[in-house]
Design an enzyme around this catalytic site. Structure first.
Site, short mmCIF file in Angstrom:
data_model
loop_
_atom_site.label_atom_id
_atom_site.label_comp_id
_atom_site.label_asym_id
_atom_site.label_seq_id
_atom_site.Cartn_x
_atom_site.Cartn_y
_atom_site.Cartn_z
CB CYS A 288 1.80 -6.83 1.59
SG CYS A 288 2.29 -5.93 2.64
N GLY B 282 -3.85 -3.59 0.05
CA GLY B 282 -2.85 -2.78 0.39
C GLY B 282 -3.07 -1.44 -0.10
CG ASN C 150 1.08 -11.28 1.65
OD1 ASN C 150 0.84 -10.62 2.75
ND2 ASN C 150 0.11 -11.87 1.09
N GLY C 151 3.34 -10.99 4.28
CA GLY C 151 3.21 -12.21 5.44
C GLY C 151 3.89 -11.35 6.50
CE1 TYR D 262 -12.70 -6.96 6.55
CE2 TYR D 262 -10.50 -6.77 6.09
CZ TYR D 262 -11.71 -6.34 6.42
OH TYR D 262 -11.57 -4.91 6.29
CG ASP E 130 -19.47 -7.20 9.34
OD1 ASP E 130 -19.22 -7.17 7.91
OD2 ASP E 130 -19.21 -6.35 10.01
CG ASP E 131 -16.54 -9.41 6.25
OD1 ASP E 131 -16.52 -8.78 7.33
OD2 ASP E 131 -15.88 -9.21 5.36
#
Length: 592
Positions: free
Chosen positions: A83, A110, A184-185, A353, A459-460
């Site tokens: 989030c 998000g 967030n978490g 990411y 790619d990451d």
């Protein structure tokens, strides 16, 4: 600004806050008599059948720990997805537009729902719904209705369980005081906390309306503020109206003793102010910003400091692990270390990411971190001896690493994959087949770049392999002679239980496979991953004060110490991934 500390400390000092009057007609004698009466009632109540309140809540903590230690099976609960959160304090004018702009800057964190609540401290104004920020707040009159110079906002990734707007944040409880909270978490002991909140162990036997761990967190905090209030009543000459801020700090300390997992939170508490706090490990980011207003300093707290620039705030520092910050209703900043400062162990997947490249998290510039990944990975690619004609990133997150690899190898850098920016991230889509079908809508390979070439795709990260296996096919169909793959991160083999949407091991393309076997599944001519040691070294190089990161999705080492095989197995047996196809498998229109 002496009240701001940039290091963890055990200091308990809190800045002064003007006393809140009980009422214009209250007389000192009457107030003292009422105080004595309430204290007497509290003593009678809390020395009866439930004595834990006298002990300052220690028995509740013991009950939570006992429940966790003795659990055999708990109901499945879907982990929270990543989030984005933001809080803004202004002295004058409406905060709604700045919160809106900040949420747009955090939209990458998000894309399922958005919510906002604002206040002038006399009344709260709230709106939340499913959708992107620009769609949720598309009507000007609706945004204009969010009055107040202080507010908080939230964006959420989609879940596989419920996409109901009732799961959108902020969450609210009206007692004590009136509290809104965004989070967030992901809490890892949610089920134990939920059981206790619904039992006589709780102050009020609280009813929870959703399956969200954020609502649980809010109610635990509210419960602890109630306890702090009652302890104040038991003390001589303690007026709760004058001790609201102290009670919130005290509740923050008690709450952090109960919670397990990752949490960065922002809250609005009536009569106290804007509150922000971060878990003792600092797993999820939270950053403090400041600007000078006409009537004094104004504040912003957000998941990433990329949200600060468009609304005129400057980065001050990260909120420290175990720290609680309160910006009172007059705009004064108060800080306290409410939990023992554990060793800072931020989630390393943020830098790979999740975070934007223009953010600085824990004094580590995300862009420089990603360049460092490219430098270290290039050295390993050289040892493979691949015959490569060009380097191509998989947009967008791998660009910095790909640019650096191209420079280190002395190879042309080409943008051969064109991205449709109106398709969401496949990584966060709630259904495997939907992810697979969306890949070809999301990316298009350019024959003019790939025809007759040996291509090194960067790619990451390669999580489920859904996107990558189809990209390899697209590049081959565009005429590539050979397709090699390089991942800027190590193979993902374990769930991230701290708030990232990858709950089960069976979903990972690397699960139970060697590197050669993964390469065959993805259909590539060669595959190389970043080493975990190099990954961690990139972070240490940029901030030597951080010795360890949460790298659990690569190593299976969980920094909170409460995750075991039984916990992970429960996620797999009853979680989202139990009926999914093997990662990397392709879908067709006929199967939809």
């Amino acid at each position: 600004m002496s009240s701001i500390k940039s290091v963890c400390s055990s200091g308990r000092a809190v800045g002064a806050m003007p006393a809140l009057e009980a009422g214009p007609r209250a007389r000192p004698q009457r107030a003292a008599a009422l105080q004595q009466q309430l204290a007497s009632q509290a003593r009678t109540r809390f020395t009866g059948s439930s004595k834990m309140y006298v002990a300052g809540g220690n028995r509740l903590q013991a009950a939570v720990e006992a429940a966790a230690a003795g659990r055999r099976h708990v109901p499945a609960r879907l982990p929270t997805r990543m989030c984005g959160i933001i809080g803004v304090f202004k002295h004058e004018g409406e905060a709604n537009v700045e919160i809106y702009e900040g949420l747009l800057m955090l939209q990458h964190r998000g894309q399922d729902s958005a919510g906002m609540v604002t206040t002038n401290w006399a009344k709260f104004h709230e709106y939340k719904a499913n959708g992107l920020v620009k769609d949720v707040f598309s009507k000007q009159d609706q945004l204009d209705s969010l009055k107040g110079s202080v507010g908080i906002g939230h964006v959420r990734y989609p879940t596989a369980g419920s996409s109901s707007a009732s799961e959108a944040q902020p969450f609210f409880v009206n007692s004590p005081l009136g509290i809104y909270l965004i989070h967030n978490g992901n809490l890892t002991n949610t089920d134990q906390l939920r059981q206790l909140l619904n039992s006589s162990t709780s102050f009020f036997n609280r009813h929870l309306r959703t399956s969200s761990d954020s609502e649980v967190l809010l109610n635990v905090l509210a419960d602890e503020i109630h306890r702090a209030h009652q302890r104040c009543l038991l003390e001589d000459e303690c007026d709760p109206n004058r001790k609201k801020m102290d009670m919130v700090f005290e509740a923050g300390e008690a709450t952090m003793k109960l919670l397990k997992g990752a949490y960065s939170c922002i809250s609005l508490i009536k009569g106290v102010g804007l509150v922000a706090f971060r878990d003792p490990h600092g797993i999820r980011p939270l950053v403090l910003g400041r600007r000078q207003g006409r009537r004094g300093e104004e504040w912003c707290v957000a998941s990433e400091d990329c949200a600060f620039g468009p609304i005129g705030f400057e980065r001050v520092r990260d909120v420290q692990p175990g720290e609680m910050i309160i910006i009172d209703e007059q705009g004064r900043l108060h800080t306290r270390q409410v939990a023992q400062c554990e060793r800072l162990t931020p989630c390393i997947f943020e830098y790979i990411y999740l975070a934007r490249p223009d953010s600085v998290l824990n004094n580590i510039p995300v862009y420089n971190f990603q360049l460092g990944l490219g430098t270290r990975l290039a050295e390993r690619i050289k040892q493979r001896g691949w015959d490569v004609d060009l380097v191509c990133p998989v947009p967008d997150g791998s660009r910095p690493a790909a640019i650096q690899i191209s420079a280190e190898l002395g190879l042309p850098y080409r943008e051969g994959l064109v991205k449709n920016r109106y398709v969401g991230r496949t990584f966060i889509m709630p259904d495997q087949r939907l992810r697979e079908m969306s890949v070809r809508r999301k990316l298009n390979a350019m024959p003019v770049v790939f025809a007759g070439k040996s291509v090194l795709l960067i790619d990451d990260s390669i999580v489920r392999g859904t996107t990558m296996s189809q990209i390899v096919d697209m590049v081959r169909n565009a005429g590539a002679k050979k397709v090699y793959l390089a991942s800027a991160s190590p193979p993902v083999r374990y769930p991230n239980v701290y708030g990232v949407d990858m709950p089960t091991r069976s979903e990972f393309v690397a699960h139970g496979l060697t590197e050669d076997e993964i390469c065959k599944v993805l259909g590539a001519d060669g595959l190389i991953y970043q080493e975990v040691e190099d990954l961690v070294a990139c972070g240490r190089d940029l901030n030597p004060e951080i010795r360890d990161f949460d790298d659990s999705c690569f190593t299976g080492r969980y920094v909170t110490g409460d995750i075991n095989e039984a916990y992970l197995r429960n996620l797999e047996e009853q979680g989202r991934g139990k009926r999914r196809a093997r990662p990397g498998r392709k879908a067709s229109l006929a199967s939809m």
